[in-house]
Write a protein that holds these residues in place. Structure first.
Motif, PDB file in Angstrom:
ATOM      1  N   SER A  12     -13.947  59.917  26.641  1.00  0.00           N
ATOM      2  CA  SER A  12     -12.992  60.841  26.018  1.00  0.00           C
ATOM      3  C   SER A  12     -12.039  61.515  26.996  1.00  0.00           C
ATOM      4  CB  SER A  12     -13.746  61.924  25.232  1.00  0.00           C
ATOM      5  OG  SER A  12     -14.586  62.665  26.093  1.00  0.00           O
ATOM      6  N   HIS A  13     -12.228  61.323  28.299  1.00  0.00           N
ATOM      7  CA  HIS A  13     -11.413  62.077  29.260  1.00  0.00           C
ATOM      8  C   HIS A  13     -10.350  61.240  29.964  1.00  0.00           C
ATOM      9  CE1 HIS A  13     -14.613  60.236  31.697  1.00  0.00           C
ATOM     10  NE2 HIS A  13     -13.738  60.253  32.701  1.00  0.00           N
ATOM     11  N   GLN A  14     -10.477  59.923  29.967  1.00  0.00           N
ATOM     12  CA  GLN A  14      -9.591  59.089  30.795  1.00  0.00           C
ATOM     13  C   GLN A  14      -8.118  59.236  30.399  1.00  0.00           C
ATOM     14  OE1 GLN A  14     -12.486  58.154  29.503  1.00  0.00           O
ATOM     15  NE2 GLN A  14     -13.710  57.073  31.037  1.00  0.00           N
ATOM     16  N   LYS A  15      -7.838  59.239  29.109  1.00  0.00           N
ATOM     17  CA  LYS A  15      -6.449  59.373  28.648  1.00  0.00           C
ATOM     18  C   LYS A  15      -5.892  60.748  29.028  1.00  0.00           C
ATOM     19  CE  LYS A  15      -2.843  57.949  26.156  1.00  0.00           C
ATOM     20  NZ  LYS A  15      -2.032  59.181  26.022  1.00  0.00           N
ATOM     21  N   VAL A  16      -6.718  61.775  28.931  1.00  0.00           N
ATOM     22  CA  VAL A  16      -6.291  63.120  29.314  1.00  0.00           C
ATOM     23  C   VAL A  16      -5.947  63.160  30.807  1.00  0.00           C
ATOM     24  CG1 VAL A  16      -6.983  65.538  29.501  1.00  0.00           C
ATOM     25  CG2 VAL A  16      -7.663  64.198  27.505  1.00  0.00           C
ATOM     26  N   TRP A  17      -6.807  62.565  31.628  1.00  0.00           N
ATOM     27  CA  TRP A  17      -6.554  62.558  33.067  1.00  0.00           C
ATOM     28  C   TRP A  17      -5.252  61.833  33.397  1.00  0.00           C
ATOM     29  CZ3 TRP A  17     -11.592  61.621  36.361  1.00  0.00           C
ATOM     30  CH2 TRP A  17     -12.540  62.605  36.054  1.00  0.00           C
ATOM     31  N   LEU A  18      -5.032  60.704  32.760  1.00  0.00           N
ATOM     32  CA  LEU A  18      -3.809  59.942  33.016  1.00  0.00           C
ATOM     33  C   LEU A  18      -2.580  60.732  32.595  1.00  0.00           C
ATOM     34  CD1 LEU A  18      -2.315  57.371  33.862  1.00  0.00           C
ATOM     35  CD2 LEU A  18      -2.770  56.448  31.562  1.00  0.00           C
ATOM     36  N   ASP A  19      -2.633  61.335  31.424  1.00  0.00           N
ATOM     37  CA  ASP A  19      -1.482  62.114  30.939  1.00  0.00           C
ATOM     38  C   ASP A  19      -1.189  63.289  31.865  1.00  0.00           C
ATOM     39  OD1 ASP A  19      -1.223  60.416  28.794  1.00  0.00           O
ATOM     40  OD2 ASP A  19      -2.207  61.756  27.360  1.00  0.00           O
ATOM     41  N   VAL A  20      -2.234  63.967  32.319  1.00  0.00           N
ATOM     42  CA  VAL A  20      -2.060  65.104  33.227  1.00  0.00           C
ATOM     43  C   VAL A  20      -1.429  64.650  34.538  1.00  0.00           C
ATOM     44  CG1 VAL A  20      -3.309  66.776  34.665  1.00  0.00           C
ATOM     45  CG2 VAL A  20      -3.878  66.540  32.244  1.00  0.00           C
ATOM     46  N   PHE A  21      -1.924  63.541  35.078  1.00  0.00           N
ATOM     47  CA  PHE A  21      -1.385  63.066  36.354  1.00  0.00           C
ATOM     48  C   PHE A  21       0.078  62.656  36.202  1.00  0.00           C
ATOM     49  CE2 PHE A  21      -0.602  59.649  39.482  1.00  0.00           C
ATOM     50  CZ  PHE A  21      -0.720  60.419  40.632  1.00  0.00           C
ATOM     51  N   LYS A  22       0.415  61.971  35.123  1.00  0.00           N
ATOM     52  CA  LYS A  22       1.809  61.572  34.907  1.00  0.00           C
ATOM     53  C   LYS A  22       2.713  62.795  34.781  1.00  0.00           C
ATOM     54  CE  LYS A  22       1.259  57.049  32.660  1.00  0.00           C
ATOM     55  NZ  LYS A  22       1.438  56.310  31.373  1.00  0.00           N
ATOM     56  N   GLU A  23       2.241  63.797  34.054  1.00  0.00           N
ATOM     57  CA  GLU A  23       3.040  65.013  33.865  1.00  0.00           C
ATOM     58  C   GLU A  23       3.229  65.732  35.195  1.00  0.00           C
ATOM     59  OE1 GLU A  23       2.843  69.270  31.448  1.00  0.00           O
ATOM     60  OE2 GLU A  23       1.761  67.522  30.654  1.00  0.00           O
ATOM     61  N   TRP A  24       2.159  65.808  36.003  1.00  0.00           N
ATOM     62  CA  TRP A  24       2.302  66.449  37.309  1.00  0.00           C
ATOM     63  C   TRP A  24       3.269  65.660  38.181  1.00  0.00           C
ATOM     64  CZ3 TRP A  24       1.244  64.096  41.988  1.00  0.00           C
ATOM     65  CH2 TRP A  24       1.556  64.890  43.100  1.00  0.00           C
ATOM     66  N   ARG A  25       3.171  64.355  38.176  1.00  0.00           N
ATOM     67  CA  ARG A  25       4.017  63.545  39.053  1.00  0.00           C
ATOM     68  C   ARG A  25       5.490  63.712  38.672  1.00  0.00           C
ATOM     69  NH1 ARG A  25       3.359  57.117  40.680  1.00  0.00           N
ATOM     70  NH2 ARG A  25       3.676  57.448  42.909  1.00  0.00           N
ATOM     71  N   THR A  26       5.760  63.813  37.382  1.00  0.00           N
ATOM     72  CA  THR A  26       7.140  64.058  36.949  1.00  0.00           C
ATOM     73  C   THR A  26       7.618  65.421  37.441  1.00  0.00           C
ATOM     74  OG1 THR A  26       6.846  62.706  34.973  1.00  0.00           O
ATOM     75  CG2 THR A  26       8.626  64.320  34.926  1.00  0.00           C
ATOM     76  N   TYR A  27       6.729  66.411  37.345  1.00  0.00           N
ATOM     77  CA  TYR A  27       7.052  67.761  37.827  1.00  0.00           C
ATOM     78  C   TYR A  27       7.312  67.755  39.332  1.00  0.00           C
ATOM     79  CZ  TYR A  27       5.854  72.408  39.664  1.00  0.00           C
ATOM     80  OH  TYR A  27       5.838  73.599  40.362  1.00  0.00           O
ATOM     81  N   ALA A  28       6.484  67.017  40.077  1.00  0.00           N
ATOM     82  CA  ALA A  28       6.599  67.000  41.536  1.00  0.00           C
ATOM     83  C   ALA A  28       7.871  66.315  42.024  1.00  0.00           C
ATOM     84  CB  ALA A  28       5.369  66.310  42.140  1.00  0.00           C
ATOM     85  N   LYS A  29       8.449  65.463  41.203  1.00  0.00           N
ATOM     86  CA  LYS A  29       9.652  64.746  41.587  1.00  0.00           C
ATOM     87  C   LYS A  29      10.922  65.562  41.338  1.00  0.00           C
ATOM     88  CE  LYS A  29       7.852  60.058  40.895  1.00  0.00           C
ATOM     89  NZ  LYS A  29       7.928  58.817  40.072  1.00  0.00           N
ATOM     90  N   GLN A  30      10.785  66.681  40.638  1.00  0.00           N
ATOM     91  CA  GLN A  30      11.965  67.484  40.308  1.00  0.00           C
ATOM     92  C   GLN A  30      12.500  68.216  41.527  1.00  0.00           C
ATOM     93  OE1 GLN A  30      10.622  69.986  37.093  1.00  0.00           O
ATOM     94  NE2 GLN A  30      10.521  68.322  35.624  1.00  0.00           N
TER      95      GLN A  30
END
Length: 429
Positions: free
Chosen positions: A411-429
């Motif tokens: 139940s956690h893998q999709k959450v982890w992936l979504d969180v990492f993608k969102e952070w990576r987008t934030y970090a590129k700003q």
């Protein structure tokens, strides 16, 4: 790098890749025993940190009297009113602990000192103790943040006291402010959470601090893996603000293999262990009887041994899901021969039959931790994205084929992936 979370026992089976260091939880061992501990016997304690765990001050002694008795023997919880151990007077340390156990528990107020002088004395006791046992860094004692109060008055008072104490003692090793956050204050969008930015701004502004030691308190005491998006995103934002934004260092504990994601976001050290209480911190958690769990790095989760792993084998998917280690070689051989874990004594699903499973987990995290240390920041992020993307795909296969039950963590893998993608987008700003 990966540090072992020495929450339960110091002694562990050696892994193929050496574990470079450990974080010792104060609740794991009484102060009188820790002072006498010979650390040289354990290679994973070549580098060590002591977590003062002031953030557990509210734990209920009726729920966990053994832990309370250990913690209450450290002088930073209820002042310096802890009897000194003298071998000539008390005999063995065990006799000293038995004599004072009831008194220690009776003094457990489930609060932390609040008067300035009491805070200063407690902070000094914590720093002096860490220096005495030869820690490679100082983790300042700070209470748990449980109220969404942007002023963070109590937390900052403890940090200030710890910084002043370290200055008075002329501490030369790196100093980290403990940031212990209750899940209750993290269920808001991380980028709009004032607590996160108030803490990072304070730590960033203090040149005396090398960085932060971050612990998240989990509401569910039985979950091995974080499944809530906002708290995990808050962790990554806090890491990013301190590392990329302020040039500080961050140590992360009690988030299991999500520590790999924190590493990709810039954390210097992440810590975990095989058991539930080493992978997450919960004030409601209790020690129980451990059954073996098979950790799959590919799936970023644990596979149930009672029936699920055989179902995966029967579907021809064992090679995709299993993570080969020295410890699981006999299990992989048995499965290839059509047997079940019940036919492998060290992997049979039975109470307290965990040594092989722990060795398997520790080899995985130590090897993966060492691997990430050889990568650049960009390479670590790419690896993490590929790892979590594949984990989500594997979980989708399990669910589509209905191969596993509740014993396997999916139940956690999709959450982890979504969180990492969102952070990576934030970090590129």
């Amino acid at each position: 790098m990966y540090f072992f979370n020495a929450r339960l026992k110091f002694k562990i089976r050696p892994t193929v890749v050496p574990i470079p260091g450990s974080i010792i939880a104060a609740s794991a061992i009484s102060a009188v025993d820790l002072e006498k501990r010979e650390f040289g016997a354990y290679s994973h304690l070549n580098k060590k940190l002591l977590d003062p765990q002031l953030y557990v001050a509210t734990v209920d002694p009726a729920l966990d009297p053994k832990t309370v008795a250990r913690l209450a023997a450290y002088p930073w919880f209820h002042g310096t009113d802890v009897p000194k151990y003298k071998s000539g007077e008390h005999g063995t340390r065990t006799a000293w602990k038995k004599k004072h156990k009831a008194d220690f528990i009776s003094k457990w107020t489930r609060t932390v000192p609040t008067a300035p002088d009491a805070i200063r004395k407690a902070a000094r006791a914590a720093v002096e103790f860490q220096l005495k046992i030869g820690c490679d860094g100082i983790l300042l004692p700070v209470p748990l943040t449980t109220i969404a109060d942007q002023t963070l008055q109590a937390e900052l008072e403890w940090m200030e006291a710890g910084i002043r104490v370290c200055a008075d003692l002329k501490t030369s090793c790196p100093i980290y402010a403990t940031v212990a956050l209750s899940e209750a204050v993290l269920h808001v969008p991380a980028l709009k959470n004032p607590i996160i930015h108030s803490l990072s701004n304070y730590i960033a502004a203090r040149s005396e601090l090398a960085g932060a030691y971050i612990v998240l308190e989990q509401t569910d005491p039985s979950s091995y893996f974080w499944t809530s998006k906002d708290p995990l995103m808050a962790l990554l934002i806090l890491v990013d603000d301190l590392v990329r934004g302020a040039g500080k260092k961050v140590i992360v504990n009690y988030v299991g293999t999500f520590g790999l994601v924190a590493k990709a976001a810039g954390a210097e050290v992440w810590s975990s262990g095989y058991f539930l209480t080493q992978r997450r911190f919960s004030l409601k958690g209790q020690m129980g009887i451990a059954h073996p769990r098979y950790h799959s790095l590919a799936m970023a989760g644990d596979i149930g041994l009672k029936a699920d792993i055989a179902s995966i084998r029967d579907a021809g998917l064992a090679d995709e899901f299993m993570t080969p280690t020295n410890a699981d070689a006999v299990l992989r051989t048995a499965l290839a021969q059509g047997k079940t874990p019940a036919a492998v004594p060290e992997w049979k699903y039975a109470p307290n039959n965990w040594p092989a499973a722990q060795e398997h987990y520790l080899q995985i995290v130590s090897e993966t931790g060492a691997k990430l240390e050889t990568m650049s920041a960009t390479q670590r992020q790419d690896w993490t994205l590929n790892w979590l993307t594949n984990a989500v795909k594997l979980v989708d296969v399990l669910e589509h084929k209905e191969l596993v039950g509740m014993a396997t963590d999916t139940s956690h893998q999709k959450v982890w992936l979504d969180v990492f993608k969102e952070w990576r987008t934030y970090a590129k700003q």
